[in-house]
Scaffold this active site. Structure first.
Site, PDB file in Angstrom:
ATOM      1  N   GLY A   1       9.462 -42.232  -6.985  1.00 45.05           N
ATOM      2  CA  GLY A   1       8.176 -42.381  -6.298  1.00 45.05           C
ATOM      3  C   GLY A   1       8.295 -41.609  -5.002  1.00 45.05           C
ATOM      4  N   THR A   2       8.045 -40.313  -5.115  1.00 48.76           N
ATOM      5  CA  THR A   2       8.336 -39.442  -3.957  1.00 48.76           C
ATOM      6  C   THR A   2       7.296 -39.560  -2.840  1.00 48.76           C
ATOM      7  OG1 THR A   2       7.410 -37.704  -5.340  1.00 48.76           O
ATOM      8  CG2 THR A   2       9.796 -37.749  -5.084  1.00 48.76           C
ATOM      9  N   ASN A   3       6.198 -40.264  -3.107  1.00 55.07           N
ATOM     10  CA  ASN A   3       5.269 -40.527  -1.989  1.00 55.07           C
ATOM     11  C   ASN A   3       5.951 -41.483  -1.007  1.00 55.07           C
ATOM     12  OD1 ASN A   3       3.396 -39.100  -3.504  1.00 55.07           O
ATOM     13  ND2 ASN A   3       2.494 -40.947  -4.384  1.00 55.07           N
ATOM     14  N   ASP A   4       6.413 -42.611  -1.535  1.00 51.30           N
ATOM     15  CA  ASP A   4       7.094 -43.563  -0.663  1.00 51.30           C
ATOM     16  C   ASP A   4       8.454 -43.044  -0.215  1.00 51.30           C
ATOM     17  OD1 ASP A   4       5.527 -45.894  -0.093  1.00 51.30           O
ATOM     18  OD2 ASP A   4       5.516 -46.291  -2.245  1.00 51.30           O
TER      19      ASP A   4
ATOM     20  N   CYS B   1       6.959 -39.508 -10.319  1.00 52.39           N
ATOM     21  CA  CYS B   1       5.533 -39.843 -10.450  1.00 52.39           C
ATOM     22  C   CYS B   1       4.799 -39.809  -9.115  1.00 52.39           C
ATOM     23  CB  CYS B   1       5.343 -41.177 -11.149  1.00 52.39           C
ATOM     24  SG  CYS B   1       6.034 -42.561 -10.248  1.00 52.39           S
TER      25      CYS B   1
ATOM     26  N   GLY C   1      -8.526  -8.042   4.354  1.00 49.72           N
ATOM     27  CA  GLY C   1      -9.348  -8.302   5.526  1.00 49.72           C
ATOM     28  C   GLY C   1      -8.597  -8.770   6.747  1.00 49.72           C
TER      29      GLY C   1
ATOM     30  N   MET D   1      -5.797  -7.274   8.253  1.00 52.54           N
ATOM     31  CA  MET D   1      -5.228  -6.277   9.141  1.00 52.54           C
ATOM     32  C   MET D   1      -6.262  -5.161   9.348  1.00 52.54           C
ATOM     33  SD  MET D   1      -2.228  -7.693   9.507  1.00 52.54           S
ATOM     34  CE  MET D   1      -1.054  -6.474  10.007  1.00 52.54           C
TER      35      MET D   1
ATOM     36  N   GLU E   1      12.161 -45.288  -4.718  1.00 54.71           N
ATOM     37  CA  GLU E   1      11.278 -44.835  -3.641  1.00 54.71           C
ATOM     38  C   GLU E   1      11.764 -45.273  -2.273  1.00 54.71           C
ATOM     39  OE1 GLU E   1       7.243 -46.014  -4.724  1.00 54.71           O
ATOM     40  OE2 GLU E   1       7.949 -47.854  -5.627  1.00 54.71           O
TER      41      GLU E   1
ATOM     42  N   ARG F   1      -3.548   2.861   8.552  1.00 56.75           N
ATOM     43  CA  ARG F   1      -3.816   1.541   7.946  1.00 56.75           C
ATOM     44  C   ARG F   1      -2.547   0.724   7.916  1.00 56.75           C
ATOM     45  NH1 ARG F   1      -8.274   2.532   3.790  1.00 56.75           N
ATOM     46  NH2 ARG F   1      -8.423   4.777   3.838  1.00 56.75           N
TER      47      ARG F   1
ATOM     48  N   ARG G   1      -0.774 -47.602 -12.456  1.00 59.60           N
ATOM     49  CA  ARG G   1      -0.752 -48.484 -11.278  1.00 59.60           C
ATOM     50  C   ARG G   1      -1.618 -49.692 -11.595  1.00 59.60           C
ATOM     51  NH1 ARG G   1      -1.084 -43.058  -8.460  1.00 59.60           N
ATOM     52  NH2 ARG G   1       0.582 -42.988  -6.908  1.00 59.60           N
TER      53      ARG G   1
ATOM     54  N   SER H   1      12.125 -43.658 -12.107  1.00 58.41           N
ATOM     55  CA  SER H   1      11.002 -42.758 -11.844  1.00 58.41           C
ATOM     56  C   SER H   1      10.916 -42.609 -10.328  1.00 58.41           C
ATOM     57  CB  SER H   1       9.708 -43.349 -12.411  1.00 58.41           C
ATOM     58  OG  SER H   1       8.637 -42.473 -12.110  1.00 58.41           O
TER      59      SER H   1
ATOM     60  N   TYR I   1      11.049 -35.547 -17.067  1.00 56.09           N
ATOM     61  CA  TYR I   1       9.612 -35.292 -17.044  1.00 56.09           C
ATOM     62  C   TYR I   1       9.050 -35.384 -15.631  1.00 56.09           C
ATOM     63  CZ  TYR I   1       8.912 -40.322 -16.515  1.00 56.09           C
ATOM     64  OH  TYR I   1       8.927 -41.592 -16.040  1.00 56.09           O
TER      65      TYR I   1
ATOM     66  N   ARG J   1      -3.598  -1.338  -6.392  1.00 59.76           N
ATOM     67  CA  ARG J   1      -2.757  -2.532  -6.313  1.00 59.76           C
ATOM     68  C   ARG J   1      -3.190  -3.466  -7.425  1.00 59.76           C
ATOM     69  NH1 ARG J   1      -5.588  -4.992  -0.874  1.00 59.76           N
ATOM     70  NH2 ARG J   1      -7.681  -4.905  -1.693  1.00 59.76           N
TER      71      ARG J   1
ATOM     72  N   ARG K   1       3.580 -50.025 -14.268  1.00 57.94           N
ATOM     73  CA  ARG K   1       4.260 -50.542 -13.078  1.00 57.94           C
ATOM     74  C   ARG K   1       3.698 -51.909 -12.699  1.00 57.94           C
ATOM     75  NH1 ARG K   1       3.608 -47.225  -7.678  1.00 57.94           N
ATOM     76  NH2 ARG K   1       1.585 -48.260  -7.642  1.00 57.94           N
TER      77      ARG K   1
ATOM     78  N   LYS L   1       0.830  -1.199   0.000  1.00 63.24           N
ATOM     79  CA  LYS L   1       0.000   0.000   0.000  1.00 63.24           C
ATOM     80  C   LYS L   1       0.872   1.259   0.000  1.00 63.24           C
ATOM     81  CE  LYS L   1      -3.801  -0.541   2.199  1.00 63.24           C
ATOM     82  NZ  LYS L   1      -4.575  -0.901   3.372  1.00 63.24           N
TER      83      LYS L   1
ATOM     84  N   HIS M   1     -16.178  -9.528   1.999  1.00 66.07           N
ATOM     85  CA  HIS M   1     -15.153 -10.475   2.453  1.00 66.07           C
ATOM     86  C   HIS M   1     -15.335 -11.833   1.786  1.00 66.07           C
ATOM     87  CE1 HIS M   1     -13.450 -13.485   5.234  1.00 66.07           C
ATOM     88  NE2 HIS M   1     -12.463 -12.620   5.304  1.00 66.07           N
TER      89      HIS M   1
HETATM   90  C1  PEP Z   1       5.132 -43.145  -4.975  1.00 65.81           C
HETATM   91  O1  PEP Z   1       5.421 -43.863  -4.017  1.00 65.81           O
HETATM   92  O2  PEP Z   1       5.508 -41.970  -5.085  1.00 65.81           O
HETATM   93  C2  PEP Z   1       4.308 -43.689  -6.061  1.00 65.81           C
HETATM   94  C3  PEP Z   1       4.084 -42.979  -7.143  1.00 65.81           C
HETATM   95  O3  PEP Z   1       3.751 -44.906  -5.862  1.00 65.81           O
HETATM   96  P1  PEP Z   1       2.437 -45.158  -4.960  1.00 65.81           P
HETATM   97  O4  PEP Z   1       1.868 -43.839  -4.612  1.00 65.81           O
HETATM   98  O5  PEP Z   1       1.551 -45.988  -5.815  1.00 65.81           O
HETATM   99  O6  PEP Z   1       3.021 -45.897  -3.813  1.00 65.81           O
HETATM  100 MG    MG Z   2       5.150 -46.006  -4.187  1.00 65.45          MG
END
Ligand code: PEP
Ligand code: MG
Length: 892
Positions: A779-782, A844, A105, A107, A758, A96, A574, A777, A864, A352, A630, A26, A468
């Site tokens: 597997g960033t979840n695991d 993935c 909303g 502050m 993973e 202000r 999967r 690939s 990718y 703004r 997979r 501001k 708001h």
């Molecule tokens: C993972 O682990 O990132 C993954 C893609 O496999 P899933 O989620 O099926 O375990």
């Molecule tokens: Mg996995």
């Protein structure tokens, strides 16, 4: 020496728009407008550094600050020819907050500061307008008491309502000077009762009280919640803007309003805003009175019979339009503007970059780029990738029956269906149970944010397009209908009533935020069409990005959606999702229950043709694009029935005894299935499963290639390996199957075999594994689960506390932990490439569709990302922004 105060006014300023970090958004823009020679009431900004100092020094101010403030205040007085605290000719100011990032909303604001029992009389004499003076004073007492002294607004509102009722008044504007004078006496008594001391009369004490309150409000719960939701660091602090008051409440030739230089819902290039005659700023946003349209065009479109600003004050309107044009070309973006007209004279109070829906953002960016105001790359950088989600929201099927029970304003587009709830806490509680809710409120306030987040959509019965609810819902990308005045909400009875229709809590309603309609019950929805501006931005994005974007898709429907959204292949299929189909699950269970390999093979033979057909379908839809499949990943017991009833039913169907089924289920029971008998461990213990899947894939490749005439290059992926030896064993059986199918079909098949990374050990041993695996690939979840040692399935119970306490900035299952998990990913890439320079690298996990994580993947040079089909456009845009230099992990 540090400079704590920056002045502006009379066509010049000490600040500039690029000093945003120091002056807040501001303050920086007020300085810029002054420099542009626009009519800005003179004032000054106390820097964000003073706020940081305040928190670092036990809530005290830098020693020079008082002096600098006194000088700047005197300078304002000189410019407007008034004196702060002068009983004859008083200078009044607004105070202000203004942080670096806009926090709508969140502050607090105080107007008319400097009024007391003496100066109010002076103001009345000087202006010859008693009503105005006492109206200003009562507003000041209310606002100051609320923001600085902590006495809730509602207490004053109650007194006012009570007074109006007793005296037969309907509108605030019906009250005259004498009425306000009487109410002020009541108000002051109220303050004294709450506080045990009188309302502060010394203007300087008022000023420092307000400055302290602005700094303190940086740490109020609403601001903290907002910062957490928007990842704004606490260290930034807020600036304080102090400015000579101009008055929109001086009578019928005065007004106040807010406007956007383009339509913030659709992006159409037309002035769009609301105003109120004889009012002060907070009246417009608070939804107390329903505002009027600024332009004639908007008024006609809305069918309103209340005059537009264009009609009412043509000269000020013309000037305002010209300034809007100047501001837009100066900032090269749509602006959100606040203004006041004091006795026909226009004043600019704020500008703004305007918040807008995703649809409007796309249109504005494309229009500006096509007009040559910005480049296509800038247009790509201007779109917040996560906001695209709004466009991927369903809309109501035009063929559906619409049982419209009420209408309001189309405050935020998209449609949503859910159970009616009346409180934000309830919205949150039901959402946690996986239920969809619509939050219904008379109006919303910052305390309701958590409920708005939890709800699918928001419905209010009061307030305009800039209320708001409207502003916040648009920012969140949630459908919202605001100001549905025909609906009566009864919080105590938990009902909403519209005409004869009475709906109770828990009943379903649908809101159409694009039309502003409220519909009874659930209604059929349509999936969005992605063409026009969307397609244009995507085309520009695709021209800039290096990173490939694939989709995680298991079914033909997923694959089609993925292609429609521009996926360049499937990065993860999967296959277990193909096992859950009702007809197939019996064969799967037979396989699991078999005592020996022969029995398992017999059951697998039943699965082979259906699995093969699945792959034929996927290959055909993907038409030559890469498809990564997979092998079976989850623990086998997931396929067995659990309850006694289910077990009995399945046993009867399979000709087995329930006892046998239970025994087998008990054998397969695991204490920690996530780290148990799953992933490649299944293929190693039961090679026939992987063999069947490999055969299905290769035979499908032959069939699909024959049918489409396009060669199919399947990529087969082995899950959850920790060692190269595991990979080599499974790889050998896949290769054997490929050789067999090639020999049988006499068709050559090109294929690749790679692995998921993973587990931390796999990341560390990447150099060795890459000697055998043709692609990785992540597997960033695991990988996140195993690096943190936090169970994916159980994290919800404590991760919220972790993010609230700031131990984790963000849930690492949502946005990749770049420093920890990310370092392992980098190590694996570097080691994998050392052995196999052309190794293909992708990701993935869920992170493949998270903008900051996609940025990180770009930076470390992955080939990718693969994400759910609906997030493919988000990933494409994020990848382009990363390539255009936007830094990963940072917003804006
Ligand atoms: C993972 O682990 O990132 C993954 C893609 O496999 P899933 O989620 O099926 O375990
Ligand atoms: Mg996995």
């Amino acid at each position: 020496m540090t400079k704590w105060v920056y002045s502006f006014g009379e066509g010049k300023a000490e600040g500039r728009s690029d000093l945003r970090n120091l002056l807040g958004g501001k303050g920086a823009n007020l300085a810029e407008m002054a420099n542009l020679g626009l009519p800005v009431p003179p004032g000054f900004t106390i820097t964000t550094e003073a706020c940081t100092y305040f928190y670092d020094h036990d809530s005290s101010y830098p020693p020079q600050l008082r002096d600098e403030v006194a000088k700047a205040l005197a300078a304002i007085g000189t410019q407007v020819g008034k004196g702060f605290g002068d009983a004859e000719n008083p200078l009044l100011v607004s105070v202000r907050s203004g942080a670096r990032a806009s926090m709508p909303g969140m502050m607090d604001t105080v107007l008319n500061l400097g009024l007391n029992d003496a100066t109010v009389a002076g103001l009345a004499r000087k202006t010859g307008n008693q009503r105005f003076a006492y109206d200003s004073y009562r507003r000041f007492i209310t606002m100051y008491s609320d923001v600085v002294l902590g006495i809730e607004h509602a207490h004053f509102e109650e007194k006012l309502e009570d007074y109006k009722e007793r005296h037969g008044h309907v509108l605030d504007t019906d009250l005259g000077a004498a009425d306000w004078e009487k109410l002020i006496v009541d108000y002051k008594a109220l303050v004294e009762k709450h506080l045990g001391r009188p309302f502060p009369q010394d203007p300087l004490a008022q000023l420092w009280g307000a400055i302290g309150a602005v700094f303190a409000s940086w740490m109020n719960q609403r601001a903290i919640t907002y910062r957490r939701l928007h990842q704004i660091p606490q260290e930034w602090g807020t600036a304080v803007n102090i400015q000579a008051m101009v008055f929109g409440n001086m009578g019928e030739t005065s007004a106040t309003g807010v406007a956007f230089t383009r339509n913030p819902s659709t992006g159409v290039n037309e002035i769009y805003g609301e105003f109120l005659v004889n009012a002060q700023g907070e009246d417009v946003v608070a939804g107390i009175r329903t505002p009027q349209d600024i332009s004639e065009k908007a008024r006609l479109a809305a069918g309103s019979d209340r005059p537009s600003l264009e009609r009412l004050m043509p000269k000020a309107y013309g000037e305002f339009l010209a300034i809007c044009g100047r501001l837009e070309s100066h900032y090269r973006d749509m602006q959100d503007i606040e203004f006041t007209i004091e006795e026909s004279r226009l004043w600019m109070l704020q500008t703004r970059s305007g918040k807008r829906t995703a649809k409007a953002a796309l249109k504005i960016a494309v229009d500006l780029a096509e007009a040559g105001v910005i480049s296509p790359s800038e247009a790509v950088l201007r779109i917040d990738p996560s906001s695209l989600d709004q466009l991927l929201h369903p809309t109501i099927d035009p063929k559906a029956r619409r049982d419209v029970i009420a209408s309001g304003l189309p405050a935020s587009p998209g449609a949503a269906t859910g159970e009616i709830v009346f409180t934000p806490d309830e919205a949150e509680a039901l959402k946690a149970q996986g239920r969809a809710v619509i939050l219904v409120r008379v109006e919303t306030s910052p305390e309701d944010i958590h409920g708005m987040h939890a709800a699918e959509g928001i419905l209010t019965t009061r307030g305009g397009m800039t209320s708001h609810a409207a502003v916040v819902a648009r920012g969140m990308g949630k459908p919202c209908v605001s100001g549905a005045g025909g609906i009566r909400v009864d919080y105590a009875a938990e009902t909403l009533t519209s005409g004869k229709v009475v709906l109770k809590k828990g009943e379903f309603i649908t809101i159409d935020g694009s039309k502003g309609e409220v519909l009874r019950g659930r209604v059929d929805m349509l999936q969005p069409e992605l063409s026009g501006d969307f397609a244009r931005i995507m085309e520009w994005a695709d021209g800039s990005r290096r990173l490939g974007v694939r989709a995680n898709a298991d079914t033909p429907a997923d694959a089609r959606t993925a292609r429609q959204f521009g996926a360049e292949g499937i990065g993860l299929c999967r296959t277990e999702h193909m096992f859950f189909d009702e007809e197939r699950i019996r064969a799967v269970r037979e396989m699991i229950l078999s005592e020996d390999e022969e029995g398992r093979r017999a059951a697998l033979a039943k699965l082979l043709p259906v699995q093969r057909q699945d792959f034929v379908d996927l290959f055909e839809i993907m038409a030559g694009l890469p498809v990564t499949i997979r092998l079976l990943d989850p623990p086998l017991h997931e396929f067995l029935p659990h309850s006694d009833e289910e077990i009995a039913e399945v046993a009867a169907a399979m000709g087995a005894t329930p006892e046998r089924l239970k025994r087998r289920a008990a054998e397969l029971h695991e204490f920690n299935p996530m780290l148990g008998f799953r992933g490649c461990r299944l293929a190693i213990a039961f090679p026939e499963i992987a063999e069947m899947q490999a055969r299905a894939i290769f035979e499908a490749a032959v069939i699909a290639a024959r049918k489409t005439g396009t060669p199919v290059v399947p990529e087969i992926m082995v899950p959850l390996i920790a060692t190269r030896a595991e990979f080599d064993l499974v790889h050998a059986s896949i290769k054997k199957m490929a050789d067999a199918v090639i020999a049988e079909s006499k068709v050559g098949i090109d294929y690749q075999v790679g692995t998921m990374i993973e587990l931390p050990r796999a990341a560390l041993r990447a150099a060795d594994i890459a000697a055998s695996a043709e692609f990785f690939s992540f597997g960033t979840n695991d990988l996140t689960q195993t690096v943190y040692g936090i169970s994916r399935d159980d994290a919800a119970s404590f991760l919220g506390t972790y993010t609230q306490k700031g131990i984790l900035k963000i849930d690492p299952f949502v946005s990749l932990d770049q420093e920890g998990v990310g370092e392992l990913v980098e190590i694996a890439c570097e080691r994998g490439r050392r052995t196999r320079p052309d190794i293909k690298l992708g990701i993935c996990g869920e992170h493949g569709g998270d903008p900051a994580s996609v940025g990180f993947c770009h930076e470390i040079g992955l080939d990718y990302v693969s994400c759910s089909p609906f997030r493919v456009p988000i990933a494409r845009l994020s990848a382009a922004q990363a390539a255009l230099g936007k830094v990963a992990g940072k917003e804006g």
